[in-house]
Design an enzyme around this catalytic site. Structure first.
Site, short mmCIF file in Angstrom:
data_model
loop_
_atom_site.label_atom_id
_atom_site.label_comp_id
_atom_site.label_asym_id
_atom_site.label_seq_id
_atom_site.Cartn_x
_atom_site.Cartn_y
_atom_site.Cartn_z
N LYS A 72 0.82 -1.19 0.00
CA LYS A 72 0.00 0.00 0.00
C LYS A 72 0.86 1.26 0.00
O LYS A 72 0.40 2.34 -0.33
CB LYS A 72 -0.87 0.03 1.28
CG LYS A 72 -1.69 -1.21 1.50
CD LYS A 72 -2.27 -1.16 2.93
CE LYS A 72 -2.79 -2.52 3.32
NZ LYS A 72 -3.14 -2.58 4.75
N ASP B 211 7.53 2.55 -2.58
CA ASP B 211 7.71 3.60 -1.58
C ASP B 211 9.16 3.77 -1.15
O ASP B 211 9.72 4.85 -1.19
CB ASP B 211 6.79 3.37 -0.36
CG ASP B 211 6.92 1.97 0.26
OD1 ASP B 211 7.74 1.15 -0.23
OD2 ASP B 211 6.20 1.68 1.23
N ASP C 257 14.79 -0.64 1.16
CA ASP C 257 15.53 -0.73 2.42
C ASP C 257 16.60 -1.81 2.26
O ASP C 257 17.66 -1.55 1.70
CB ASP C 257 14.49 -1.03 3.52
CG ASP C 257 15.06 -1.06 4.92
OD1 ASP C 257 16.04 -0.35 5.17
OD2 ASP C 257 14.52 -1.78 5.77
N PHE D 252 13.85 4.76 10.70
CA PHE D 252 12.53 4.28 10.30
C PHE D 252 11.61 5.47 10.05
O PHE D 252 11.38 6.28 10.94
CB PHE D 252 11.93 3.34 11.35
CG PHE D 252 10.78 2.56 10.78
CD1 PHE D 252 10.99 1.40 10.05
CD2 PHE D 252 9.47 3.02 10.93
CE1 PHE D 252 9.93 0.70 9.49
CE2 PHE D 252 8.40 2.33 10.36
CZ PHE D 252 8.63 1.17 9.64
N VAL D 253 11.12 5.57 8.84
CA VAL D 253 10.33 6.74 8.47
C VAL D 253 8.85 6.40 8.26
O VAL D 253 8.50 5.26 7.94
CB VAL D 253 10.90 7.42 7.20
CG1 VAL D 253 12.23 8.10 7.51
CG2 VAL D 253 11.07 6.44 6.05
N ARG E 73 0.14 6.65 7.43
CA ARG E 73 0.29 6.74 5.97
C ARG E 73 -0.21 8.07 5.42
O ARG E 73 0.22 8.53 4.37
CB ARG E 73 -0.51 5.62 5.27
CG ARG E 73 0.00 4.22 5.53
CD ARG E 73 -0.69 3.25 4.59
NE ARG E 73 -0.55 1.86 5.01
CZ ARG E 73 0.48 1.07 4.72
NH1 ARG E 73 1.48 1.54 4.00
NH2 ARG E 73 0.53 -0.17 5.13
#
Ligand code: IMP
Ligand code: MG
Length: 179
Positions: free
Chosen positions: A42, A99, A102, A151-152, A164
């Site tokens: 998502k 998105d 990582d 961590f964003v 979100r």
């Protein structure tokens, strides 16, 4: 709602500006191609919806959802397709819109999977990249921003399905997941 926000890393104005640049670049690169965009659910939804408005070409979009098992701030490397494409991509110029990259484990798996369906070309556009965390090789063709190993949340990115809808990219405070 902002209790767990440590700081804003990339504000709304910077995001919009960079998305416009990426859109212009993609418009240029895909002028004579058959652009097919795959939005990875998502997290990439907000980025993708802004990005496609800046791509001034006829294009098609489809969605895929993948999940990597494990704790919510870490990717385990086991990737499962939760929702597959509705369209065939054979012979098309496919651009994966993600998105964040990582460890790269998710995209590495996705890339191989999609490549086996014989697109004419296959490229990757991600909003954020944390290159210092890479465990699996991925070639990211378009990157919005390189970010440090934090961590964003926001602009589509979640922590335990929340945040979100923040219109910026923020850093999640350590207290939020230290518990
Ligand atoms: P990778 O397989 O480790 O590259 O992880 C990719 C996925 O993990 C992304 O598509 C995100 O859904 C999630 N992820 C990785 N880092 C972050 C982060 O900092 N915030 C939110 N989600 C993240
Ligand atoms: Mg995710």
């Amino acid at each position: 709602m902002l209790d767990h926000l440590e700081k804003i890393l990339i504000d709304e104005e910077k995001l919009i500006k960079r998305v416009k640049e990426l859109g212009a670049q993609i418009t240029e690169d895909y002028k004579d191609k058959d652009l097919f965009i795959i939005v990875i659910l998502k997290g990439a939804v907000m980025f993708a919806s802004d990005l496609i408005k800046e791509i001034k070409l006829p294009l098609a979009i489809d969605f895929m959802a993948v999940s990597s098992y494990g704790a919510s701030t870490k990717s385990s490397g086991v990737v499962r397709i939760m929702k597959d494409l509705e369209e065939q991509i054979e012979g098309k110029d496919v651009l994966i819109v993600e998105d964040i990259v990582d460890t790269g484990l998710t995209l590495n798996y996705l890339f191989e999977n999609l490549l086996s369906r014989k697109p004419r070309s296959l490229k990757v556009c991600c909003c954020l990249d944390k290159p210092s965390r890479r465990k699996a090789p991925v070639n990211v063709d378009y990157v919005g921003f390189n970010i440090p190993d934090e961590f964003v949340i926001g602009y589509g990115l979640d922590y335990a399905e929340k945040y979100r809808n923040l219109p910026f990219i923020g850093v999640l405070s350590k207290e939020a997941y230290a518990k």
